[in-house]
Scaffold this motif. Structure first.
Motif, PDB file in Angstrom:
ATOM      1  N   ARG A   1       4.563   4.767   0.862  1.00  0.00           N
ATOM      2  CA  ARG A   1       3.815   3.748   1.611  1.00  0.00           C
ATOM      3  C   ARG A   1       4.519   3.339   2.896  1.00  0.00           C
ATOM      4  NH1 ARG A   1       4.529  -1.699   1.400  1.00  0.00           N
ATOM      5  NH2 ARG A   1       5.761  -1.510  -0.513  1.00  0.00           N
ATOM      6  N   ILE A   2       5.816   3.067   2.828  1.00  0.00           N
ATOM      7  CA  ILE A   2       6.533   2.529   3.979  1.00  0.00           C
ATOM      8  C   ILE A   2       6.922   3.625   4.968  1.00  0.00           C
ATOM      9  CG2 ILE A   2       8.588   1.262   4.728  1.00  0.00           C
ATOM     10  CD1 ILE A   2       8.559  -0.130   1.980  1.00  0.00           C
TER      11      ILE A   2
ATOM     12  N   GLU B   1       7.098   3.300  -2.778  1.00  0.00           N
ATOM     13  CA  GLU B   1       7.551   2.597  -1.574  1.00  0.00           C
ATOM     14  C   GLU B   1       7.918   3.592  -0.472  1.00  0.00           C
ATOM     15  OE1 GLU B   1      10.681   0.295  -3.220  1.00  0.00           O
ATOM     16  OE2 GLU B   1       9.323  -1.083  -4.239  1.00  0.00           O
ATOM     17  N   ARG B   2       8.509   4.728  -0.851  1.00  0.00           N
ATOM     18  CA  ARG B   2       8.822   5.760   0.137  1.00  0.00           C
ATOM     19  C   ARG B   2       7.529   6.328   0.729  1.00  0.00           C
ATOM     20  NH1 ARG B   2      13.751   5.811   1.993  1.00  0.00           N
ATOM     21  NH2 ARG B   2      13.093   7.778   2.911  1.00  0.00           N
TER      22      ARG B   2
END
Length: 238
Positions: free
Chosen positions: A93-94, A90-91
Motif C-alpha cells: 500500500r505505502i 503495508e509494503r
C-alpha cells in the motif's frame, strides 16, 4: 517500527526467559522473531543458543550492486537471518510493491538459503471464492519464481482484518486457506508450503484454526512476551 533498540533487546530477553521454563515447546513449534533491520544482528546474537529463528522485514531482490539504501539478502544470510518477510500489505500500500516485486524478493531469499515468508490477502471483506481469486495471483507469482523444492511460508492476512479489533471469522479463514492449498501451483510443489494466519491474531485463536492452518503470524498481539508465550503454549498443545 514499534520498538526502540532497547525495547527490542528487552523483549527478546523476556521471551527467552519465559521459554527457558518450557524448552520442550521449541521441539514441537517453530518460532521466529522478525525485528527491524537495525537490531537484527543483535537479535541473532541474543537467540544464538536457542532454536528461535530470526527474520528480516524485507530485502532487495539483488544480492549486490548500486542500490543505495536497500538491504542485500546475501548479507542478511551472512549475518544469520533465516527468514525474510515479503509483500506485507503495508509494503504494497505505502510503497506500491507488486506481486512481481514479492516474487523477485522470494527468489532472492531462496537462492541465499533463507525461507521466504510471503504475505498474501484480499483487500475487502467478501466471499471465500472472491478472496481466493485475489490471493491466487499473489501465490502463483511467488511459486513461479522460487525453486520447486524451496520451503515457502504464506502468511494469509486479510488486509481488512489487519489492525481490527477481532480477527477474521475462523470458518472463513479455514475455507480460504483450504482453497489456497488446492491451487495447482501449491499442489504440485515438492517443497514444504506452510500457511499461517495473521490479522489481529493472538491468544485463543489457534484452537479455532488448527484444522486448516499451520500456525499464526502475530503483530501487535505478539508485542507482549507473556501473550506471545501463552499463544505458543496454545499452539503446542493443539
Amino acid at each position: 517500527m514499534y520498538f526502540s533498540a532497547a525495547r527490542t533487546r528487552q523483549y527478546v530477553d523476556e521471551l527467552v526467559q519465559l521459554l527457558s521454563k518450557s524448552p520442550e515447546l521449541l521441539d514441537d513449534v517453530d518460532v521466529f522473531i522478525i525485528p527491524d533491520h537495525i537490531t537484527l544482528t543483535s537479535v541473532v546474537a541474543q537467540l544464538k543458543r536457542t532454536k528461535i529463528l530470526t527474520g528480516a522485514q524485507d530485502a532487495f531482490y539483488e544480492d549486490s550492486g548500486a542500490y543505495t539504501g536497500e538491504v542485500s539478502p546475501q548479507v542478511l544470510a551472512e549475518v544469520g537471518c533465516r527468514i525474510i518477510e515479503l509483500g506485507h500489505a503495508e509494503r504494497r500500500r505505502i510503497f506500491g510493491e507488486t506481486d512481481e516485486d514479492a516474487a523477485k524478493k522470494a527468489a532472492a531469499a531462496a537462492r541465499n538459503g533463507m525461507i521466504p515468508l510471503v504475505c498474501i490477502g484480499e483487500r475487502t471483506q467478501g466471499q471465500v471464492t472472491i478472496a481466493v481469486e485475489e490471493c491466487r495471483s499473489q501465490v502463483e507469482a511467488v511459486m513461479a519464481a522460487v525453486p520447486d523444492d524451496t520451503e515457502v511460508i504464506l502468511a494469509y492476512e486479510p488486509v481488512w482484518a489487519i489492525g481490527a479489533k477481532e480477527p477474521a471469522g475462523a470458518e472463513y479463514v479455514v475455507n480460504v486457506v483450504r482453497d489456497i492449498r488446492t491451487l495447482d501451483c501449491v499442489q504440485r510443489r515438492k517443497g514444504i508450503t506452510r500457511i499461517l494466519y495473521g490479522g489481529s491474531a493472538g491468544p485463543g485463536l489457534f484452537e479455532k484454526l488448527k484444522g486448516g492452518l499451520d500456525g499464526l503470524f502475530l503483530g501487535r498481539f505478539g508485542h507482549d512476551p507473556a501473550q506471545f508465550y501463552k499463544t505458543l503454549q496454545e499452539i503446542a498443545s493443539a
